[in-house]
Design a protein around this motif. Structure first.
Motif, short mmCIF file in Angstrom:
data_model
loop_
_atom_site.label_atom_id
_atom_site.label_comp_id
_atom_site.label_asym_id
_atom_site.label_seq_id
_atom_site.Cartn_x
_atom_site.Cartn_y
_atom_site.Cartn_z
N HIS A 18 3.36 2.15 -6.74
CA HIS A 18 3.92 3.29 -6.02
C HIS A 18 3.08 3.73 -4.82
CE1 HIS A 18 6.74 6.61 -5.80
NE2 HIS A 18 5.71 7.36 -5.44
N ARG A 19 1.78 3.91 -5.07
CA ARG A 19 0.92 4.41 -4.00
C ARG A 19 0.80 3.40 -2.86
NH1 ARG A 19 -2.18 8.90 -5.67
NH2 ARG A 19 -0.78 10.03 -7.06
N LEU A 29 3.02 1.31 -1.99
CA LEU A 29 4.28 1.35 -1.25
C LEU A 29 4.36 2.58 -0.36
CD1 LEU A 29 6.76 0.12 -3.98
CD2 LEU A 29 6.21 -1.01 -1.83
N PHE A 30 3.79 3.65 -0.85
CA PHE A 30 3.78 4.86 -0.01
C PHE A 30 3.05 4.59 1.30
CE2 PHE A 30 2.48 8.97 1.52
CZ PHE A 30 3.65 9.70 1.34
N PHE A 44 5.23 2.33 3.59
CA PHE A 44 6.35 3.00 4.23
C PHE A 44 5.91 4.02 5.27
CE2 PHE A 44 9.05 1.59 0.66
CZ PHE A 44 10.14 1.18 1.38
N PHE A 45 4.91 4.80 4.94
CA PHE A 45 4.62 5.96 5.78
C PHE A 45 3.36 5.84 6.62
CE2 PHE A 45 7.37 7.76 2.46
CZ PHE A 45 8.40 8.15 3.30
N PRO A 85 8.27 8.25 -9.50
CA PRO A 85 8.01 8.07 -10.93
C PRO A 85 7.31 9.27 -11.53
CG PRO A 85 7.02 6.31 -9.61
CD PRO A 85 7.43 7.40 -8.68
N GLU A 132 3.93 11.23 -10.30
CA GLU A 132 3.69 11.04 -8.88
C GLU A 132 4.26 12.24 -8.15
OE1 GLU A 132 2.10 8.83 -7.20
OE2 GLU A 132 1.71 7.27 -8.69
N ILE A 134 8.77 7.57 -2.45
CA ILE A 134 8.97 6.49 -1.48
C ILE A 134 10.47 6.30 -1.28
CG2 ILE A 134 6.79 5.30 -1.88
CD1 ILE A 134 8.33 3.32 -3.64
N PRO A 135 10.85 5.95 -0.06
CA PRO A 135 12.28 6.03 0.31
C PRO A 135 13.10 4.80 -0.09
CG PRO A 135 11.01 5.39 2.19
CD PRO A 135 10.02 5.56 1.08
#
Lengths: 313, 226
Positions: free
Chosen positions: A92-93, A95-96, A99-100, B156, B159, B163-164
């Motif tokens: 998740h992190r 991917l963050f 993306f950003f 999730p 978190e 994220i998009p």
């Protein structure tokens, strides 16, 4: 816009118009025994091409707006890619950041014309950062596979595509903004043309399917005949390009055709593995952005670098 | 008003949701939308998936303790007209269901998450009984199952930065409490209605051929061959 630009625009509208007409005819002519699904996919591609070409007109007006536009397309393609391929909460992190941070930064650097930075930002720094961030999240399960997937998404959807608007800043003797805008336009048009002629060659003369497990519609006849035809069409559009030799236009056109084929095959393999036919459902039944730009993604960096080589001499 | 627009844009951007109505239509009749719960922003996603005129009369039910914790959450809750339920002060005639029914009157619809807490995002937990009591006290309410796909990957558990990714909100056909149907049967039926809407997303591609293990997450639906 000067005369050549108008002429190029007119040619494109003519080509697309002709293709649309052919698409309409194919839909009607049932006796040819064509697969209606294939014809429909050709027609839906055509609609996308019209949209892409209309948006490309922005390149003649504002460079930074064009860069931003490609940035938005990259972002959408990236989310389609990541949505389709599975991730674990541990990604998740990472991917963050993808993306950003890396995606906007890449396009910012393209817009600021820092070639020496944006040409290595993703393949060096992002590719080193991603495995680290995934590792820190503490989930080792199928680590390499997950890292590779995020890297592949970033490379194809962001890095490669960003070379298309980068054409607007290509530095070579004799180039001005109008010529650069035409170069980008030429690139997009050739990608689209190569897809169309490969489709037609495959339909008419296709006998030897290259990899039926991956994509049953791509044949050797389509690839070879399509590349040759694309080279001829590229030569016919030579007057609109900044190349100094006729064969330069032919060479880059052929390369674009081959790379476009590579992109389509690679994306087909991913979709086949995931058991889907399209990357997205942005418009119901029309597939995603990534389904439409796969060829452009693969062809853009090659087109950029070869053009630079040919133009700088 | 501005906050509402901002939230909507944000939800569209972060969730990128495609909205599907399966055997049902957006409508202003009084309804209870019940959905699987996978992330903090589910409420916003379902709410912004509704057309504006339906959204206007639809109130998401949310936990008071969570949504009144700070200024930002209070503002958000106000913007989407949340119906805040106190989970700790349950009294006679003051049960969450009573409060909800009183608040919606003859006008509003509600969005609820009958699993109670958030599930792990893959399996759908057992439903709490609130939905049953609502259906019994107000048999005229249309109960619409809603399935949220992929939200657990957008944000999730544990978190706070989304994220998009692309998500889907699927609205199913209305259902009602059958005559003489027991609580357990009804809740099981409601739950399976949500699960059924999500079935399209669980078609696993064939990995037996390649010898690879099954994929790690939910799969989008297979479209037409192309």
């Amino acid at each position: 816009m000067n005369q050549s630009s108008w002429a190029l625009a007119a040619t494109v509208v003519g080509l697309l118009g002709a293709a649309t007409l052919i698409g309409r005819l194919l839909t009607r002519m049932h006796h040819l025994g064509l697969n209606p699904v294939a014809v429909e996919s050709f027609n839906s591609r055509l609609r996308a091409w019209w949209t892409i070409c209309s948006f490309m007109a922005v390149a003649f007006i504002s460079k930074s707006l064009t860069v931003a536009m490609f940035g938005v397309v990259s972002f959408q393609a990236l989310r389609e890619f990541i949505t389709l391929t599975p991730t674990r909460p541990g990604d998740h992190r990472a991917l963050f950041w993808v993306f950003f941070f890396f995606t906007p930064l890449q396009y910012l650097l393209v817009g600021m014309d820092y070639y020496s930075v944006y040409s290595i930002l993703i393949p060096v720094y992002a590719f080193l950062f991603i495995p680290l961030r995934v590792a820190i999240a503490g989930d080792a399960k199928r680590f390499l596979e997950r890292v590779a997937k995020i890297q592949c998404a970033l490379l194809v959807c962001v890095y490669c595509l960003s070379y298309a608007p980068a054409l607007l800043y290509l530095d070579a003797p004799g180039l001005d903004d109008a010529k650069r805008a035409r170069l980008l336009f030429f690139f997009i048009v050739i990608t689209i043309v190569s897809e169309a002629v490969q489709f037609v060659w495959s339909r008419l003369y296709g006998r030897h399917v290259i990899a039926p497990e991956i994509n049953a519609a791509r044949t050797w006849e389509g690839l070879l005949g399509g590349s040759a035809t694309t080279a001829l069409i590229g030569m016919a559009l030579y007057w609109a390009t900044p190349y100094t030799e006729l064969w330069h236009a032919a060479l880059v056109s052929m390369l674009v055709a081959v790379m476009g084929f590579a992109g389509a095959m690679t994306m087909s393999a991913i979709k086949r593995d995931r058991g889907v036919s399209d990357f997205g459902t942005l418009v119901e039944g029309h597939g995603g952005v990534l389904d439409r730009i796969d060829a452009i993604c693969f062809a853009a960096p090659v087109f950029y670098h070869v053009s630079k080589l040919l133009l700088v001499g | 008003m501005l906050t509402e627009i901002a939230i909507n844009l944000l939800a569209k951007f972060m969730g990128g949701a495609s909205v599907r109505w399966v055997d049902s239509q957006p409508d202003t009749t009084q309804r209870v939308y019940f959905a699987n719960h996978t992330s903090h922003i589910d409420v916003i996603l379902v709410w912004s998936a509704l057309p504006a005129h339906v959204r206007k009369i639809t109130r998401p039910v949310a936990a008071k303790d969570y949504w009144s914790q700070n200024w930002f959450r209070r503002k958000l809750a106000r913007a989407y007209n949340a119906l805040l339920i106190d989970r700790h002060e349950v009294k006679v005639h003051q049960s969450p269901v009573d409060v909800m029914l009183r608040e919606i009157g003859q006008e509003h619809s509600v969005i609820i998450f009958p699993e109670g807490g958030r599930s792990d995002g893959v399996a759908i937990g057992e439903f709490k009984s609130g939905l049953y009591y609502m259906a019994r006290k107000r048999p005229d309410l249309e109960l619409i199952p809603v399935y949220l796909n992929n939200m657990n990957r957008v944000l999730p558990r544990d978190e706070y930065l989304p994220i998009p990714l692309l998500t889907t909100v699927t609205f199913g056909p209305p259902m009602w409490l059958e005559r003489g149907e027991s609580k357990v049967d009804f809740l099981a039926r409601a739950r399976s209605a949500v699960i059924k809407l999500g079935e399209a997303y669980r078609e696993e591609p064939d990995h037996s051929r390649t010898g690879l293990p099954a994929p790690l997450g939910p799969t989008p639906p297979a479209g037409a061959a192309g």
